[in-house]
Design an enzyme around this catalytic site. Structure first.
Site, mmCIF file in Angstrom:
data_model
loop_
_atom_site.group_PDB
_atom_site.id
_atom_site.type_symbol
_atom_site.label_atom_id
_atom_site.label_comp_id
_atom_site.label_asym_id
_atom_site.label_seq_id
_atom_site.Cartn_x
_atom_site.Cartn_y
_atom_site.Cartn_z
ATOM 1 N N LYS A 53 49.210 39.048 22.898
ATOM 2 C CA LYS A 53 48.659 39.928 24.313
ATOM 3 C C LYS A 53 47.982 38.962 25.386
ATOM 4 O O LYS A 53 48.096 39.239 26.403
ATOM 5 C CB LYS A 53 48.217 41.161 23.779
ATOM 6 C CG LYS A 53 49.270 42.144 23.385
ATOM 7 C CD LYS A 53 49.963 42.582 24.460
ATOM 8 C CE LYS A 53 50.930 44.158 23.893
ATOM 9 N NZ LYS A 53 51.964 44.701 24.736
ATOM 10 N N SER A 307 53.705 38.808 15.620
ATOM 11 C CA SER A 307 53.161 38.958 17.036
ATOM 12 C C SER A 307 51.571 39.335 16.827
ATOM 13 O O SER A 307 50.951 39.187 18.018
ATOM 14 C CB SER A 307 53.757 40.392 17.521
ATOM 15 O OG SER A 307 53.491 41.489 16.780
#
Length: 414
Positions: A53, A307
Site C-alpha cells: 500500500k 500483499s
C-alpha cells in the site's frame, strides 16, 4: 500492446525509488512440487510498511502541490493503506488525519502511529471500512484538506502497478499472476501494467468468500454495494469496489476466485510453519487460491502476490480455530448425557477415539450439572474420524446436536 493511459507505472517506479523497497520474487520449492509448476512469491510482506500500500500512497501524496501538502491530507483505511499514508506523511513533512474502523487490529494501529512519527492523528470510528470512509470524507470537506483514497484513484492505482513492473523485470517469462482483490487497486494497477506488456499473461484475482465485492461487480456489470460482509480478511473486506478499479479489472482480469476464510487460515498456518513467512489474511489469498487453479497452472511460471504481513499475533488462536473448523478437524456438540451413573466416564473412555481430544467442556445449565446438556468441543486427528465418533455417540445413547451444522446455534454458543 494495449493502451491503458493515464497510468504510467514505470514513471511511478522512478518516483518511488529510494522510498519503497524493491521486494524479492522468491521461488517456492514446496508449492512448485505440489502444483507441478514454477511458483514464485512476490513478497510485499517484506515492504517497508509490510504491505504494497505504500506504493500507491506515496505516489499520490508526492505529486501534491505545496499548498495541498501544507493544508494536510486525510485517509480512511483498514490498516495497510493507513501505514503507507503515515510513512509518506513523515517523509514529505505533511500532517495526516487517518480514519480507521474501530475493529482494526491493535497491531496495525500501533504500526500506523509509529510510521507517522508524530505527523499523523488517528481517529477510530465505525465497524467497517465503509463506515470510517464516510466520516473521513466529511472531515476532508470540512477542513479543506486532500483525501488520499485507498484504491479508487489513478495515482494510487499507478503506484500499485509498480508491483507489476518489478514482477516482469525479475521474471519476464511469467505465465500467470495471482493477486488478492479487495477494493481492486493492486489488481487494477499491476494487472494493467502486466497486460499492457504481455497481452497473453493470465491474471487471476482472489477474493474472500465473505466479501465478494469484485466478483459481484463483474457479474452485475458494475460496482454494487454488498448488504453485509465478513470482516475477517480485513485487508480485502470492502462492501463496494471502486469505479476506476472495477473498470480496469473488468478489462484485465481473466478470472476471479472466491476463497473461504477457513482456507485462508489454513494457508496462513502452512506458510508460517513450512516457510517461516508471516502473512495477514489478505496476504494469504493468492496462495490459498492455488488449489482452485491447479489444472490451469500445471507447467506454468506462476507468481502469487503476498500483499502484506501485518498480522496481529493476538489473532493466531482465532486463525487456528477457523482453520480447524474448515478442515473438518474441530467439531462442537450439545451433548445430553444419559441419566445414569458414570455417563461422563463412559463418554471419555468409550465414545472418544484414541486420538480425539476434548478442547472445551461446559454445562449449559449451571443449576443442572452432571445430567444436563453440555457444550463439548472435540478436535480430531483425522477428518475421516468424524462419522465414527458420531456413530459411537448414538450407540451409547448420547443425544447430540451438531453445532457445526447449525450456524445460528454455533454463533450463539461457541
Amino acid at each position: 500492446m494495449t493502451d491503458f493511459s493515464p497510468l504510467d507505472s514505470e514513471a511511478a517506479s522512478k518516483r518511488l525509488n529510494n522510498i519503497v523497497k524493491r521486494t524479492p520474487l522468491i521461488y517456492n520449492a514446496k508449492l512448485s512440487e505440489k502444483y507441478e509448476a514454477e511458483i514464485y512469491l512476490k513478497r510485499e510482506d517484506l515492504q517497508v510498511v509490510r504491505s504494497y500500500k505504500l506504493r500507491g500512497a506515496y505516489n499520490m501524496i508526492s505529486q501534491l502541490s505545496t499548498a495541498q501538502l501544507n493544508r494536510g491530507i486525510v485517509c480512511a483505511s483498514a490498516g495497510n493503506h493507513a501505514q503507507g499514508v503515515a510513512f509518506s506523511c513523515d517523509k514529505l513533512g505533511t500532517k495526516g488525519v487517518i480514519f480507521m474502523p474501530e475493529i482494526t487490529p491493535r497491531q496495525k494501529v500501533k504500526q500506523t502511529e509509529m510510521f507517522g512519527n508524530g505527523q499523523v492523528e488517528l481517529v477510530l470510528v465505525g465497524d467497517t471500512f465503509d463506515d470510517c470512509l464516510r466520516e473521513a470524507l466529511a472531515y476532508t470537506a470540512a477542513h479543506n484538506m486532500t483525501f488520499i483514497p485507498p484504491f479508487d484513484n489513478y495515482s494510487i492505482i499507478e503506484g500499485q502497478g509498480t508491483v507489476g513492473v518489478e514482477i516482469l523485470q525479475d521474471l519476464p517469462g511469467a505465465d500467470v499472476v495471482i493477486m488478492p482483490v479487495g477494493g481492486g487497486g493492486l489488481a487494477a494497477g499491476a494487472g494493467t501494467y502486466l497486460k499492457s506488456k504481455n497481452p497473453h499473461i493470465v491474471l487471476l484475482g482472489a477474493e474472500p468468500e465473505g466479501a465478494p465485492s469484485m466478483s459481484e461487480a463483474l457479474t452485475q456489470g458494475a460496482p454494487v454495494t454488498l448488504a453485509a460482509i465478513e470482516r475477517f480478511v480485513d485487508g480485502a473486506a470492502v462492501k463496494r469496489v471502486g469505479e476506476l478499479t472495477y473498470e480496469l479489472c473488468a478489462r484485465v482480469l481473466d478470472d476471479m476466485q472466491l476463497v473461504a476464510e477457513g482456507k485462508v487460515c489454513t494457508t496462513i498456518l502452512k506458510l508460517y510453519n513450512e516457510d517461516a513467512i508471516v502473512v495477514e489474511p489478505a496476504g494469504a489469498l493468492s496462495v490459498a487460491a492455488l488449489d482452485a487453479y491447479a489444472d490451469k497452472i500445471k507447467g506454468k511460471k506462476v507468481v502469487c502476490v503476498i500483499s502484506g504481513g501485518n498480522n496481529d499475533i493476538e489473532r493466531m488462536q482465532e486463525i487456528k480455530e477457523k482453520s480447524l473448523l474448515y478442515e473438518g478437524l474441530k467439531h462442537y456438540f450439545i451433548v445430553r448425557f444419559p441419566q445414569r451413573p458414570g455417563a461422563l466416564k463412559l463418554f471419555v473412555n468409550n465414545v472418544l477415539g484414541p486420538h480425539d481430544d476434548i478442547t472445551r467442556f461446559e454445562f449449559i445449565k449451571k443449576t443442572n450439572r452432571e445430567n444436563g446438556p453440555a457444550l463439548v468441543g472435540i478436535e480430531l486427528a483425522n477428518k475421516a474420524d468424524y462419522n465414527a465418533l458420531v456413530q459411537r455417540m448414538k450407540e451409547f445413547k448420547f443425544e447430540i446436536i451438531e453445532l457445526n451444522n447449525d450456524q445460528t446455534l454455533f454463533e450463539y454458543l461457541v
